[in-house]
Design an enzyme around this catalytic site. Structure first.
Site, short mmCIF file in Angstrom:
data_model
loop_
_atom_site.label_atom_id
_atom_site.label_comp_id
_atom_site.label_asym_id
_atom_site.label_seq_id
_atom_site.Cartn_x
_atom_site.Cartn_y
_atom_site.Cartn_z
N ARG A 261 0.84 -1.19 0.00
CA ARG A 261 0.00 0.00 0.00
C ARG A 261 0.88 1.24 0.00
O ARG A 261 1.81 1.36 0.80
CB ARG A 261 -0.92 0.02 1.22
CG ARG A 261 -1.89 -1.18 1.23
CD ARG A 261 -2.85 -1.15 2.39
NE ARG A 261 -3.63 -2.39 2.44
CZ ARG A 261 -4.56 -2.67 3.35
NH1 ARG A 261 -4.82 -1.79 4.32
NH2 ARG A 261 -5.21 -3.81 3.33
N ARG A 276 2.28 0.91 10.23
CA ARG A 276 1.81 1.38 8.92
C ARG A 276 3.00 1.47 7.97
O ARG A 276 3.74 2.45 7.96
CB ARG A 276 1.11 2.74 9.05
CG ARG A 276 0.35 3.15 7.78
CD ARG A 276 -0.40 4.45 7.98
NE ARG A 276 -1.47 4.34 8.96
CZ ARG A 276 -2.68 3.87 8.69
NH1 ARG A 276 -2.98 3.45 7.48
NH2 ARG A 276 -3.60 3.83 9.64
N GLU A 348 -6.07 -1.25 15.65
CA GLU A 348 -6.70 -2.20 14.73
C GLU A 348 -5.71 -3.27 14.27
O GLU A 348 -4.59 -2.97 13.87
CB GLU A 348 -7.24 -1.47 13.51
CG GLU A 348 -7.86 -2.40 12.47
CD GLU A 348 -7.96 -1.76 11.08
OE1 GLU A 348 -7.96 -2.51 10.10
OE2 GLU A 348 -7.97 -0.51 10.99
N SER A 351 -10.08 -6.18 10.37
CA SER A 351 -11.41 -5.67 10.01
C SER A 351 -12.17 -6.81 9.34
O SER A 351 -11.67 -7.42 8.40
CB SER A 351 -11.31 -4.49 9.04
OG SER A 351 -11.04 -3.29 9.71
N ARG A 391 1.48 -6.32 12.72
CA ARG A 391 0.86 -5.77 13.92
C ARG A 391 0.77 -6.84 15.02
O ARG A 391 0.85 -6.52 16.20
CB ARG A 391 -0.52 -5.20 13.59
CG ARG A 391 -0.42 -3.99 12.67
CD ARG A 391 -1.75 -3.29 12.45
NE ARG A 391 -1.57 -2.12 11.59
CZ ARG A 391 -2.39 -1.08 11.53
NH1 ARG A 391 -3.49 -1.08 12.28
NH2 ARG A 391 -2.15 -0.07 10.73
#
Length: 425
Positions: A261, A276, A348, A351, A391
């Protein structure tokens, strides 16, 4: 993608939903294009009918020997063909504009999705585990990784650029162990494991909603392929253009892939460490379900994500995303957030979303159930992280750190790691 007929017949509801989602929606523009489209279709069909009638007349005239009248009719057909070409072109142009609007419009939130402006309005659903109380000053995972010589961000930047990660020694083994543990656990719970390409073509990216909305967040090759941001892209497109059997549903798939990303515009604290980054590993879950079963499957998928954290002994909470925070393709989403001492809060890590038929309409994935209805219907698709590996590593390092600077390996990972402790070397 939303159904054109649904949007046409429910414009007030669509406008309200887009307002709740903080998404732009031009009702007047849609209505104008829709009217132009229907007018173009009427004109096109009228010309086709005239041409068909004349073609039949020409046959009768020729059979009677009325050559002059037949030739005149042929001229009229040629003229109609030119008009028809213009009418078809006009209709195709409007169709393209309508399609672009629909491709750029997010999904309708489920009635179960709470209305809210942003993440501050996300209600908490439940918690599991108790955050650890340290009798020493805990370190952030980026400092732990450096001290243990298992995470090297500086050399990663030398090899690529900032916000990439280089793992060494037991850091590399821990990443691989987490991946294998997650994949094995999901497979044992009924998910079929796949090994997917890390590149996807444009149509595949459009199918799950990454394009055209998130073009700027994608890495693209010179050949026009995209580095996938999640295995959801590939797993959900496996059955694009297919009609499945109701007896085979639900289908439960999982896959490990590297994910890429650009994260355009993101900044701040999250850019440190493993939270991130431009490239990260993830084990993804995807389901294809009957509409009447999809919300039960969402609850089960969320439980599968939670199960990983429970087995690892990591405290977490589950929140329901509100309309202002929910993802583009989702109708309802649960976020699972793991506790990170460096944040003194939850972050987070998964999801889990039900997209209903939003993605299936783009990809034309249907199912047949002859005992209950004729023809075929669109399936519902679901996706969820099971989990983001980086994470998870960050959470393990921070929650399992010891006063001497070492990190205890969670019991379920010891067979994969071959050691019970990660120590400085």
């Amino acid at each position: 993608m939303l159904d054109l007929r649904f949007v046409r017949e429910n414009q007030e509801a669509v406008a309200e939903a887009m307002k709740n989602r903080n998404a732009s929606w031009d009702s007047a523009r849609f209505a104008e294009l829709d009217e132009r489209r229907r007018s173009a279709i009427v004109a096109e069909e009228a010309l086709q009918a005239d041409r068909n009638a004349l073609s039949k007349e020409i046959g009768k005239l020729m059979s009677r020997g009325d050559t002059a009248e037949a030739e005149a009719a042929k001229e009229r057909v040629r003229a109609i063909n030119e008009e028809l070409a213009d009418a078809s072109c006009a209709r195709e142009e409007v169709d393209a504009q309508m399609t672009q609007i629909l491709l750029s419009t997010p999904n309708m939130p489920s009635v179960e999705t709470p209305v809210g402006a942003d993440e501050s309005d996300n209600p908490e659903v439940r918690r599991w585990g108790t955050p650890r109380e340290f009798d020493f000053e805990p370190k952030a995972h980026w400092d732990l990784g450096s001290d243990l010589n298992i995470i090297d961000s500086e050399r990663a930047a030398k090899l690529a650029r900032s916000r990439f990660v280089l793992l060494g020694g037991l850091g590399a083994r821990l990443e691989r162990s987490i991946i294998n543990f997650m994949a094995d656990t999901h497979s044992s719970r009924g998910y079929k494991e796949w090994w997917c390409p890390a590149l996807a073509n444009e149509q595949t990216m459009v199918g799950t909603g990454q394009l055209p909305k998130f073009e700027e967040d994608m890495f693209r090759t010179r050949e026009g392929l995209y580095l996938i941001p999640t295995a959801e892209v590939q797993l959900t497109n496996i059955h694009a253009g297919e009609t499945l059997e109701a007896s085979d549903l639900p289908l439960r798939y999982c896959a490990f892939t590297p994910c890429f990303r650009e994260e355009a515009g993101s900044a701040g604290r999250d850019t440190r460490g493993l939270i991130r980054v431009h490239q990260f590993d993830k084990v993804e879950m995807v389901k294809y379900a009957k509409p009447e079963e999809s919300y039960a499957e969402l609850e089960a998928m969320t439980a599968d994500a939670e199960n990983i954290l429970q087995l690892l002994g990591l405290p977490y909470r589950v929140i329901a995303l509100c309309t202002g925070d929910i993802g583009f393709s989702a109708a309802k989403t649960y976020d699972v957030e793991v506790y990170l001492p460096s944040y003194n809060g939850y972050k987070e890590i998964s999801s889990c979303s039900n997209c209903e038929d939003f993605q299936a309409r783009r990809m034309n994935i249907r199912y047949r159930d002859p005992e209950n209805f004729k023809g075929s219907r669109l399936v519902h698709t679901l996706n969820g992280s099971g989990l983001a590996v980086g994470r998870t590593m960050a959470a393990i390092l921070e929650n399992y750190q010891q006063a001497d600077g070492s990190v205890k390996v969670p019991d379920v990972l010891v067979p994969y790691m071959g050691t019970e402790v990660i120590e400085p070397v």
